[in-house]
Design an enzyme around this catalytic site. Structure first.
Site, PDB file in Angstrom:
ATOM      1  N   TYR A  97     -15.459 -18.367  17.624  1.00 33.12           N
ATOM      2  CA  TYR A  97     -15.235 -17.354  16.594  1.00 33.12           C
ATOM      3  C   TYR A  97     -14.008 -16.511  16.924  1.00 33.12           C
ATOM      4  O   TYR A  97     -13.151 -16.267  16.069  1.00 33.12           O
ATOM      5  CB  TYR A  97     -16.465 -16.460  16.454  1.00 33.12           C
ATOM      6  CG  TYR A  97     -16.244 -15.260  15.564  1.00 33.12           C
ATOM      7  CD1 TYR A  97     -16.118 -15.412  14.184  1.00 33.12           C
ATOM      8  CD2 TYR A  97     -16.149 -13.969  16.097  1.00 33.12           C
ATOM      9  CE1 TYR A  97     -15.901 -14.318  13.354  1.00 33.12           C
ATOM     10  CE2 TYR A  97     -15.937 -12.875  15.277  1.00 33.12           C
ATOM     11  CZ  TYR A  97     -15.815 -13.050  13.913  1.00 33.12           C
ATOM     12  OH  TYR A  97     -15.592 -11.965  13.111  1.00 33.12           O
ATOM     13  N   GLN A 105     -12.365 -10.830   3.091  1.00 27.38           N
ATOM     14  CA  GLN A 105     -13.493 -10.558   3.979  1.00 27.38           C
ATOM     15  C   GLN A 105     -14.295 -11.813   4.301  1.00 27.38           C
ATOM     16  O   GLN A 105     -15.136 -11.810   5.206  1.00 27.38           O
ATOM     17  CB  GLN A 105     -14.435  -9.534   3.330  1.00 27.38           C
ATOM     18  CG  GLN A 105     -13.750  -8.301   2.788  1.00 27.38           C
ATOM     19  CD  GLN A 105     -13.042  -7.495   3.854  1.00 27.38           C
ATOM     20  OE1 GLN A 105     -13.622  -7.190   4.891  1.00 27.38           O
ATOM     21  NE2 GLN A 105     -11.785  -7.151   3.605  1.00 27.38           N
ATOM     22  N   SER A 134     -20.206 -14.905  13.233  1.00 27.87           N
ATOM     23  CA  SER A 134     -21.159 -14.795  14.336  1.00 27.87           C
ATOM     24  C   SER A 134     -20.661 -15.545  15.563  1.00 27.87           C
ATOM     25  O   SER A 134     -20.313 -16.723  15.475  1.00 27.87           O
ATOM     26  CB  SER A 134     -22.519 -15.360  13.907  1.00 27.87           C
ATOM     27  OG  SER A 134     -23.342 -15.612  15.014  1.00 27.87           O
ATOM     28  N   THR A 165     -23.522 -16.814   2.999  1.00 27.79           N
ATOM     29  CA  THR A 165     -24.047 -15.688   3.769  1.00 27.79           C
ATOM     30  C   THR A 165     -24.132 -14.418   2.921  1.00 27.79           C
ATOM     31  O   THR A 165     -24.862 -13.499   3.266  1.00 27.79           O
ATOM     32  CB  THR A 165     -23.183 -15.400   5.017  1.00 27.79           C
ATOM     33  OG1 THR A 165     -21.844 -15.123   4.616  1.00 27.79           O
ATOM     34  CG2 THR A 165     -23.193 -16.586   5.966  1.00 27.79           C
ATOM     35  N   VAL A 225     -19.420  -3.306  12.841  1.00 26.68           N
ATOM     36  CA  VAL A 225     -19.680  -2.547  11.619  1.00 26.68           C
ATOM     37  C   VAL A 225     -21.181  -2.555  11.310  1.00 26.68           C
ATOM     38  O   VAL A 225     -21.858  -3.573  11.473  1.00 26.68           O
ATOM     39  CB  VAL A 225     -18.894  -3.132  10.440  1.00 26.68           C
ATOM     40  CG1 VAL A 225     -19.033  -2.251   9.203  1.00 26.68           C
ATOM     41  CG2 VAL A 225     -17.423  -3.314  10.807  1.00 26.68           C
ATOM     42  N   PHE A 277     -22.084  -8.058   3.088  1.00 21.85           N
ATOM     43  CA  PHE A 277     -22.325  -6.682   3.513  1.00 21.85           C
ATOM     44  C   PHE A 277     -21.089  -5.805   3.305  1.00 21.85           C
ATOM     45  O   PHE A 277     -21.108  -4.822   2.545  1.00 21.85           O
ATOM     46  CB  PHE A 277     -22.781  -6.718   4.978  1.00 21.85           C
ATOM     47  CG  PHE A 277     -22.591  -5.461   5.752  1.00 21.85           C
ATOM     48  CD1 PHE A 277     -22.996  -4.236   5.249  1.00 21.85           C
ATOM     49  CD2 PHE A 277     -22.022  -5.495   7.024  1.00 21.85           C
ATOM     50  CE1 PHE A 277     -22.820  -3.067   5.985  1.00 21.85           C
ATOM     51  CE2 PHE A 277     -21.860  -4.340   7.771  1.00 21.85           C
ATOM     52  CZ  PHE A 277     -22.253  -3.121   7.243  1.00 21.85           C
ATOM     53  N   ARG A 310     -20.755  -0.811  22.832  1.00 25.40           N
ATOM     54  CA  ARG A 310     -19.943  -1.189  21.682  1.00 25.40           C
ATOM     55  C   ARG A 310     -19.446   0.058  20.958  1.00 25.40           C
ATOM     56  O   ARG A 310     -20.045   1.117  21.025  1.00 25.40           O
ATOM     57  CB  ARG A 310     -20.773  -2.041  20.699  1.00 25.40           C
ATOM     58  CG  ARG A 310     -21.251  -3.385  21.266  1.00 25.40           C
ATOM     59  CD  ARG A 310     -20.110  -4.340  21.437  1.00 25.40           C
ATOM     60  NE  ARG A 310     -20.531  -5.642  21.955  1.00 25.40           N
ATOM     61  CZ  ARG A 310     -20.525  -5.977  23.232  1.00 25.40           C
ATOM     62  NH1 ARG A 310     -20.131  -5.089  24.146  1.00 25.40           N
ATOM     63  NH2 ARG A 310     -20.886  -7.182  23.614  1.00 25.40           N
TER      64      ARG A 310
END
Length: 332
Positions: free
Chosen positions: A149, A81, A86, A40, A179, A16, A217
């Site tokens: 994470y 990146q 998750s 992913t 994001v 993404f 958020r």
């Protein structure tokens, strides 16, 4: 050097955020190498760049040091990146999350150091703030991590700092805050909340909120993130290097407010969406109640000027969501 002579490696470039960075730097006439194992990421995100003279796709895995060395060959800058991003997935499978996010990150640092990369800009995370209740979040005040994470992303910051001190590397970490935007995958167990809610609303399914909807958020539109990466890559102030920055808009939105905004924008395409109810469930393990970024440091040292508020970002993205997330449209 002119732009056409500068080669930028973007790890996770079929994802993404990564694919948006590929688009941006190709449009600015840079040479771009996209490095992705497609676990992913999705080739559909970069299909339009196939055959472009300034674009190269390299399929490989950051967990393989030899792949990392091949990827950085002839490269001037790295935008890292690639990650498993998750919180729930990390709770379920901390070992793989650590292998990718820590082992893979270290491989990329080593390969970049040995290749003499000019600057290594990497995706950090707002999850690093952990259980800190202070608002807004400022870069030098963090709490204890709340998920595997979060641990991995904090370790990235520590490794980057050590490589700067021990080897003279230039690194910059960008702590992303929630994001959203075009190409964000709504499918799977670990989908981000905005495309997941949009997909559900388009299907007249009730979006399910973990908790009572009052958690908030600092949702951040993708174009703000792209801007921050470009600023970090080429900033010349020596005081701006080898440090961490929040990348956000600096505005807090509750999940209830988010759903209301999504229903309002989507109702322009389908008025029935305004009548879809919201469901509420248990709070999710590892979630923090509230997140709000101070962007003062990035504004001062990077000249970061986010161009999209949450509502402006939703309005800009809603057409893409509608065209790509409707029933019968293939996975994007």
């Amino acid at each position: 050097m002119v732009n056409a002579e500068i080669k930028i490696l973007i790890t996770g470039g079929a994802g993404f955020i990564g694919s948006s960075l590929c688009d941006h730097f190709i449009s600015k006439n840079f040479q771009v190498v996209c490095f992705d194992n497609l676990s992913t990421g999705n080739k559909k995100n970069i299909a339009h760049l196939s055959g472009h003279l300034s674009f190269t796709f390299f399929e490989g895995d950051i967990r393989n040091i030899d792949d990392c060395r091949r990827a950085v060959s002839g490269v001037h800058y790295v935008l890292h990146q690639a990650a498993l991003g998750s919180v729930p997935r990390s709770v379920k499978d901390p070992v793989t999350t650590n292998d990718v996010n820590v082992g893979g990150f270290l491989n990329m640092l080593v390969a970049s150091r040995d290749a003499g990369i000019k600057r290594f800009v990497y995706a950090a995370s707002s999850s690093t703030y952990g259980d800190s209740k202070a608002l807004p979040k400022v870069e030098d005040v963090i709490g204890k991590p709340l998920s595997p994470y979060a641990v991995t992303k904090y370790v990235n910051e520590l490794y980057a700092d050590v490589f700067g001190r021990a080897y003279g590397m230039e690194t910059i970490g960008l702590r992303y805050f929630n994001v959203f935007g075009r190409r964000q995958d709504p499918n799977g167990d670990y989908a981000a909340v905005i495309p997941k809610f949009v997909s559900q609303l388009i299907r007249h399914e009730s979006p399910k909120i973990n908790g009572d909807g009052n958690f908030s958020r600092d949702f951040t539109y993708i174009d703000n993130v792209v801007q921050a990466n470009e600023k970090a890559l080429f900033v010349t102030n020596p005081d701006a290097v080898n440090t961490i920055y929040n990348v956000a808009f600096g505005q807090r939105t509750s999940l209830n407010e988010l759903v209301a905004s999504l229903k309002r924008y989507l109702s322009a395409y389908d008025p029935e969406i305004a009548n879809v109810d919201t469901e509420y469930g248990d709070e999710r393990a590892g979630d923090i109640p509230h997140s709000l970024a101070s962007i003062d440091k990035a504004t001062m040292l990077l000249d970061y000027k986010p161009g999209f508020s949450v509502d402006e970002g939703l309005e800009a993205a809603i057409g893409w969501y509608w065209d790509n997330l409707k029933p019968g449209v293939g996975k994007k």
